[in-house]
Design a protein around this motif. Structure first.
Motif, short mmCIF file in Angstrom:
data_model
loop_
_atom_site.label_atom_id
_atom_site.label_comp_id
_atom_site.label_asym_id
_atom_site.label_seq_id
_atom_site.Cartn_x
_atom_site.Cartn_y
_atom_site.Cartn_z
N SER A 95 6.83 -3.04 17.99
CA SER A 95 7.78 -3.70 17.09
C SER A 95 7.17 -4.78 16.36
N ILE A 96 6.54 -5.48 17.24
CA ILE A 96 5.64 -6.52 16.69
C ILE A 96 4.53 -6.19 15.78
N ALA A 97 3.90 -5.26 16.32
CA ALA A 97 2.84 -4.73 15.50
C ALA A 97 3.38 -4.41 14.00
N LEU A 98 4.47 -3.73 14.03
CA LEU A 98 4.90 -3.09 12.85
C LEU A 98 5.56 -4.45 11.67
N ILE A 99 6.04 -5.46 12.59
CA ILE A 99 6.17 -6.79 11.56
C ILE A 99 5.01 -6.99 11.18
N LEU A 100 3.77 -7.01 11.83
CA LEU A 100 2.62 -7.68 11.31
C LEU A 100 2.02 -6.67 10.07
N VAL A 101 2.26 -5.40 10.30
CA VAL A 101 1.86 -4.33 9.27
C VAL A 101 2.67 -4.79 8.05
N LEU A 102 3.88 -4.92 8.10
CA LEU A 102 4.85 -5.17 7.08
C LEU A 102 4.27 -6.50 6.23
N LEU A 103 4.19 -7.54 7.12
CA LEU A 103 3.79 -8.81 6.40
C LEU A 103 2.42 -8.56 5.95
N GLY A 104 1.55 -7.75 6.34
CA GLY A 104 0.25 -7.56 5.57
C GLY A 104 0.40 -6.59 4.37
N HIS A 105 1.45 -5.93 4.51
CA HIS A 105 1.85 -5.11 3.21
C HIS A 105 2.43 -6.07 2.06
N MET A 106 3.17 -6.73 2.47
CA MET A 106 3.89 -7.33 1.53
C MET A 106 3.31 -8.70 1.07
N TYR A 107 2.37 -9.34 1.91
CA TYR A 107 1.83 -10.77 1.64
C TYR A 107 0.25 -10.47 2.03
N PRO A 108 -0.59 -9.59 1.26
CA PRO A 108 -1.86 -9.29 1.72
C PRO A 108 -2.48 -10.48 1.24
N VAL A 109 -3.57 -10.83 1.92
CA VAL A 109 -4.44 -12.20 1.72
C VAL A 109 -5.35 -11.71 0.51
N ILE A 110 -6.18 -10.34 0.64
CA ILE A 110 -6.88 -9.86 -0.34
C ILE A 110 -6.37 -9.53 -1.64
N TYR A 111 -5.02 -9.49 -1.94
CA TYR A 111 -4.33 -9.43 -3.17
C TYR A 111 -3.45 -10.69 -3.48
N LYS A 112 -4.08 -11.88 -3.03
CA LYS A 112 -3.43 -13.03 -3.25
C LYS A 112 -1.93 -13.02 -2.98
N PHE A 113 -1.58 -12.68 -1.85
CA PHE A 113 -0.24 -12.60 -1.30
C PHE A 113 0.58 -11.86 -2.16
N LYS A 114 0.28 -10.79 -2.95
CA LYS A 114 1.00 -10.11 -4.10
C LYS A 114 1.31 -8.62 -3.41
N GLY A 115 2.08 -8.29 -2.75
CA GLY A 115 2.02 -7.05 -2.13
C GLY A 115 3.36 -6.21 -2.44
N GLY A 116 3.47 -5.22 -1.73
CA GLY A 116 4.70 -4.33 -1.96
C GLY A 116 5.95 -4.68 -1.25
N LYS A 117 7.01 -4.01 -1.33
CA LYS A 117 8.08 -4.40 -0.40
C LYS A 117 8.32 -3.84 0.87
N GLY A 118 7.44 -3.03 1.30
CA GLY A 118 7.46 -2.58 2.83
C GLY A 118 8.48 -1.33 3.12
N VAL A 119 9.13 -0.90 2.21
CA VAL A 119 10.16 0.13 2.84
C VAL A 119 9.18 1.55 3.43
N ALA A 120 8.38 1.89 2.84
CA ALA A 120 7.51 2.95 3.11
C ALA A 120 6.73 2.73 4.40
N SER A 121 6.30 1.76 4.74
CA SER A 121 5.67 1.24 5.65
C SER A 121 6.54 1.09 6.91
N PHE A 122 7.87 0.54 6.99
CA PHE A 122 9.00 0.46 7.61
C PHE A 122 9.41 1.63 8.04
N ILE A 123 9.61 2.89 7.15
CA ILE A 123 9.94 4.15 7.66
C ILE A 123 8.60 4.73 8.60
N GLY A 124 7.56 4.47 8.12
CA GLY A 124 6.44 5.14 9.08
C GLY A 124 6.38 4.56 10.49
#
Length: 188
Positions: free
Chosen positions: A82-111
């Protein structure tokens, strides 16, 4: 040490935004410059069609599913997953490589949820479908369904800490959807 590696890996993998990858590799377009500019499955669907939507949806779901699977295989347990999932979502929503402009996380949440608790995922989908038939809004139906997920998770898994972790995820997703910088119509 394995937990630390998994958590760093989870955030790193979360940064792979499949809307951007699919857009560049298959369509030669930058999803950040199309539609709402959101690198998520819905904007990819609007910008690239149903195949673009499906590829992005599956990619974003799969990255979270695989991180939770890896966390399970190294034995850090359901709370660690569950903690790993939180971090995947934070990476998806606030990615360093895209200057913290990411998605909203719903698909990753479901996965990730699909791996952690399949029955909770099916309950989430059921609630979403019922609400969508009532409201005819993906965003409203999805966000309400996400809010019910910690309850289902507790009922199926009987683990308060995992339910708390999923509650944190639900709050993060809801806040991401209500961020005035990213809301465009009924975008998800």
């Amino acid at each position: 040490m394995q937990k630390v590696f998994i958590y760093i890996f989870a955030y790193f993998i979360g940064q792979f935004l499949f809307a951007h990858i699919v857009g560049v590799l298959l369509y030669r377009k930058n999803v950040f410059h199309l539609g709402s500019g959101n690198p998520g499955a819905r904007n990819a669907g609007r910008s690239f069609g149903k195949w673009g939507f499906l590829l992005v949806l599956i990619g974003d779901m799969l990255k979270a599913f695989l991180v939770c699977l890896l966390a399970d295989k190294v034995g850090i347990g359901i709370i660690g997953q569950s903690i790993a999932l939180i971090l995947v979502l934070l990476g998806h929503m606030y990615p360093v490589i895209y200057k913290f402009k990411g998605g909203k996380g719903v698909a990753s949440f479901i996965g990730g949820l699909l791996y952690i608790s399949p029955f909770s995922t099916f309950s989430f989908i059921g609630v979403f479908i019922i609400l969508f038939l009532i409201y005819r809004s993906f965003t409203k139906s999805g966000l309400i369904a996400i809010m019910t997920t910690p309850i289902f998770l507790y009922l199926y898994e009987s683990n308060l800490w995992v339910s708390i972790a999923i509650t944190i995820i639900a709050i993060i997703i809801i806040l991401r959807h209500t961020d005035k910088k990213v809301i465009v119509g009924d975008e998800q």
